[in-house]
Design a protein around this motif. Structure first.
Motif, PDB file in Angstrom:
ATOM      1  N   VAL A 171       8.801  18.705   7.564  1.00  0.00           N
ATOM      2  CA  VAL A 171       7.797  17.675   6.960  1.00  0.00           C
ATOM      3  C   VAL A 171       8.725  16.235   6.764  1.00  0.00           C
ATOM      4  CG1 VAL A 171       6.452  16.950   5.084  1.00  0.00           C
ATOM      5  CG2 VAL A 171       6.010  19.054   6.298  1.00  0.00           C
ATOM      6  N   ARG A 177      11.695  15.608   7.701  1.00  0.00           N
ATOM      7  CA  ARG A 177      12.258  14.514   9.043  1.00  0.00           C
ATOM      8  C   ARG A 177      11.031  13.934   9.480  1.00  0.00           C
ATOM      9  NH1 ARG A 177      13.395  16.030  14.498  1.00  0.00           N
ATOM     10  NH2 ARG A 177      12.357  17.964  14.351  1.00  0.00           N
ATOM     11  N   TRP A 178       9.771  14.434   9.524  1.00  0.00           N
ATOM     12  CA  TRP A 178       8.734  13.778   9.924  1.00  0.00           C
ATOM     13  C   TRP A 178       8.430  12.421   9.141  1.00  0.00           C
ATOM     14  CZ3 TRP A 178       4.131  11.195   8.626  1.00  0.00           C
ATOM     15  CH2 TRP A 178       3.297  10.992   9.481  1.00  0.00           C
ATOM     16  N   GLU A 193      11.241   9.828   9.777  1.00  0.00           N
ATOM     17  CA  GLU A 193      11.103   9.421  11.411  1.00  0.00           C
ATOM     18  C   GLU A 193       9.715   8.403  11.186  1.00  0.00           C
ATOM     19  OE1 GLU A 193      12.916  13.140  13.753  1.00  0.00           O
ATOM     20  OE2 GLU A 193      10.808  12.567  14.069  1.00  0.00           O
ATOM     21  N   ALA A 194       9.004   8.766  10.556  1.00  0.00           N
ATOM     22  CA  ALA A 194       7.531   7.920  10.591  1.00  0.00           C
ATOM     23  C   ALA A 194       7.719   6.436   9.977  1.00  0.00           C
ATOM     24  CB  ALA A 194       6.275   8.757  10.159  1.00  0.00           C
ATOM     25  N   THR A 195       8.598   6.727   8.958  1.00  0.00           N
ATOM     26  CA  THR A 195       8.820   5.349   8.186  1.00  0.00           C
ATOM     27  C   THR A 195       9.935   4.628   8.652  1.00  0.00           C
ATOM     28  OG1 THR A 195      10.013   6.608   6.422  1.00  0.00           O
ATOM     29  CG2 THR A 195       7.788   6.392   5.952  1.00  0.00           C
ATOM     30  N   GLY A 196      10.733   5.117   9.196  1.00  0.00           N
ATOM     31  CA  GLY A 196      11.929   4.476   9.668  1.00  0.00           C
ATOM     32  C   GLY A 196      13.306   4.451   8.754  1.00  0.00           C
ATOM     33  N   LEU A 197      12.871   5.163   7.739  1.00  0.00           N
ATOM     34  CA  LEU A 197      13.853   5.231   6.273  1.00  0.00           C
ATOM     35  C   LEU A 197      15.159   5.419   6.643  1.00  0.00           C
ATOM     36  CD1 LEU A 197      13.162   4.173   3.304  1.00  0.00           C
ATOM     37  CD2 LEU A 197      13.153   6.808   3.048  1.00  0.00           C
ATOM     38  N   ASP A 198      16.127   4.442   6.236  1.00  0.00           N
ATOM     39  CA  ASP A 198      17.490   4.883   6.397  1.00  0.00           C
ATOM     40  C   ASP A 198      18.080   5.075   5.103  1.00  0.00           C
ATOM     41  OD1 ASP A 198      20.234   4.673   7.341  1.00  0.00           O
ATOM     42  OD2 ASP A 198      20.401   2.552   7.149  1.00  0.00           O
TER      43      ASP A 198
END
Lengths: 166, 410
Positions: free
Chosen positions: A151, A153-154, A157-162
């Motif tokens: 969750v 990781r999701w 990936e979904a927000t493109g958070l660095d």
């Protein structure tokens, strides 16, 4: 309705009762009652009170936890041979998830009194049962950790958070 | 030989969605993080929370910009394309749409620039999360009211309705091979023009008897008009299918076909034609125009049928109304000045080379009306004003025509 012999044969294939001998299993099977669920029927909701655990004899159920509004996260799907609801049986706490039938389902219900009888009448069978239960708990704990990681990781990936360079 | 490293699997969430108003109904949806990412609608912080200043490089001549978060005093140096992307991030466009605008503007497919910029903006706290559509903003303002809550729920339910498939390329390819290719032949073009001419003649011959034609609707003209509109919805599917066939004709890929509620309340079919951006301008124009021609052809056929039908019959009225609505759809689809980004608009922005014409024009005219200091009035600004003025007049005329038509039918 299955016969007691059917119930014993079913329990024999369950991991929980692998080390319980036939005589104890027959006694134990006698204390279980069958409960059917129609497709879509909610057995209990998160937050409900209860003191029973359930063994899935036939069909499939969905275990979910509320997220927001009408959205819930699917924690697991369970089929024949799986069990759930044991946490409330032991600690008397509110149900931690909602259980809903995905198909026509037949459950076997084990209540606190039946478990107490097993412990009193057949301590060896009870010990074998609890030992298997602990193994399943450990597996579920690991799976739960995996789910948290998935969750997270999701979300990344979904927000493109660095996060690495923050 | 060393193993080729595999890309990590994208995370997926399994969510149970309960049906509105039902205690037991539910469905389980699996949502990949990649889909969630491209459908997200990044929104920059409100105007006034940031400052943007240009810094011209005397070395390479490239334009660069300093973006400052006024609240945190954090600065970012961004390039011209990044500034373009920043301006797109107004919360109304998805990342997929922003990527499309980026390709049209710069002709580049280096999409990594978008997630990189998003990361930079997140670090500088220049992106925010608020309701996107004006309708949603209004509903959010009145969140305590029961009616607003009901409207919000209804909107949410409708927005979630999306029946689509991403595995449609083979279907379109087969449809093209088994007859679809005929639509892109000179014979089809001649037939289309001939039908349009005959349809026009039929309309001219029907016009003097318009009142008798409409009288065929009998006692419930309004219901009849609504049923004509419902039938029209089906032809929207044909419109989209022809777009897809055009893609196949030019060797491009149809990425998705489906049905959804546009803006939460307009039922429509759609086809993802973004792959056509890899094609020539001619391919883009043909793809855009071909879908609209479906309405021209169907409208002509309906009007010819109306001419042949028994005068004053229900069928004649139904056929004539369907013909008019199809032609209206043809005009609306190809007419670029109506604030709606339909086929004609895409052709126009392609020809002009201004992919964000509507947004830029509305922004410019809005500033003009607010009395903001506009220093220059170049050809581009004239274009903006012209676009908004013609679009406003066109929309008003369209509404007036429809009101007149319904009133006339009643």
């Amino acid at each position: 309705m299955g016969t007691p012999a059917d119930s014993v044969a079913f329990l024999r294939n369950m991991r929980l009762f692998r080390n319980v001998d036939d005589a104890d299993l027959a006694t134990f099977a006698g204390s279980l009652r069958e409960q059917p669920l129609r497709r879509g029927q909610i057995l209990f909701r998160e937050g409900d009170h209860g003191d029973e655990m359930f063994l899935v004899r036939a069909g499939s159920i969905v275990v979910s936890k509320a997220v927001t509004g009408r959205i819930e996260q699917v924690l697991a799907r369970m089929g024949p041979g799986d069990f759930f609801g044991e946490m409330a049986l032991f600690d008397r706490s509110a149900r931690s998830a909602t259980i809903q039938a995905d198909t026509e389902v037949t459950l076997l219900v084990l209540d606190r009194d039946a478990l107490a009888r097993l412990t009193t009448d057949s301590p060896r069978a009870a010990a074998a049962f609890f030992q298997s239960l602990v193994h399943v708990f450990i597996e579920r704990l690991r799976a739960s950790g995996e789910l948290v990681a998935e969750v997270t990781r999701w979300g990344l990936e979904a927000t493109g958070l660095d996060v690495e360079s923050r | 030989m060393a193993d080729t490293p595999q890309a990590p699997r994208r995370a997926r969430l399994e969510l149970l969605v309960r049906h509105e108003g039902e205690t037991e109904g539910f469905e389980v949806r699996e949502i990949g993080s990649a889909v969630a990412f491209i459908r997200s609608r990044p929104q920059r912080v409100p105007d006034g929370s940031y400052e943007l200043a240009e810094v011209a490089s005397r070395v390479d001549g490239h334009r660069r910009f300093i973006l400052k978060n006024s609240a945190t005093d954090r600065f970012l140096l961004i390039s011209e394309p990044e500034r373009f992307l920043w301006e797109q991030m107004d919360g109304s466009r998805s990342l997929q749409e922003i990527a499309t605008a980026y390709v049209l503007k710069y002709g580049e497919f280096d999409f990594d620039v978008i997630p990189q910029l998003i990361r930079k903006l997140q670090r500088a706290q220049l992106l925010t999360q608020t309701p996107t559509s004006r309708l949603r903003k209004a509903l959010a303002r009145h969140g305590g009211q029961r009616m607003a809550q009901m409207a919000e729920s209804a909107l949410t339910v409708l927005e979630r309705i999306n029946i689509s498939s991403r595995n449609v390329q083979d279907v379109f390819r087969r449809a093209y091979r088994f007859g679809g290719f005929c639509l892109f032949t000179p014979a089809a073009a001649v037939l289309c023009v001939a039908l349009a001419a005959f349809g026009l003649l039929a309309a001219i011959r029907l016009w003097p008897d318009a009142e008798r034609v409409v009288s065929g609707f009998g006692k419930s003209p309004l219901m009849a008009v609504l049923s004509v509109k419902a039938l029209f919805l089906v032809t929207v599917a044909a419109h989209q299918i022809v777009h897809g066939l055009a893609l196949v004709h030019y060797g491009r890929r149809v990425r998705e076909f489906g049905f959804t509620f546009l803006h939460g309340f307009v039922p429509t079919f759609y086809v993802d034609v973004t792959d056509i951006f890899m094609g020539t301008r001619r391919a883009r124009v043909v793809t855009a125009v071909s879908g609209a021609l479906v309405h021209l052809v169907l409208g002509s056929v309906w009007l010819l049928l109306a001419l042949r039908a028994t005068p004053g019959s229900f069928f004649q009225a139904f056929a004539a109304a369907s013909g008019i609505i199809q032609w209206q759809a043809f005009v609306v689809a190809l007419y670029p000045f109506c604030f709606i980004e339909m086929d004609g608009y895409h052709v126009l922005v392609d020809v002009l080379g201004i992919p964000t014409l509507k947004q830029d024009a509305i922004q410019y005219v809005g500033a003009l009306l607010r009395g903001a200091g506009i220093r220059r009035f170049t050809r581009q600004e004239a274009l903006y004003v012209g676009y908004v003025a013609v679009s406003a007049v066109s929309v008003a005329a369209f509404i007036a025509f429809n009101v007149w038509m319904i009133a006339h039918a009643s």
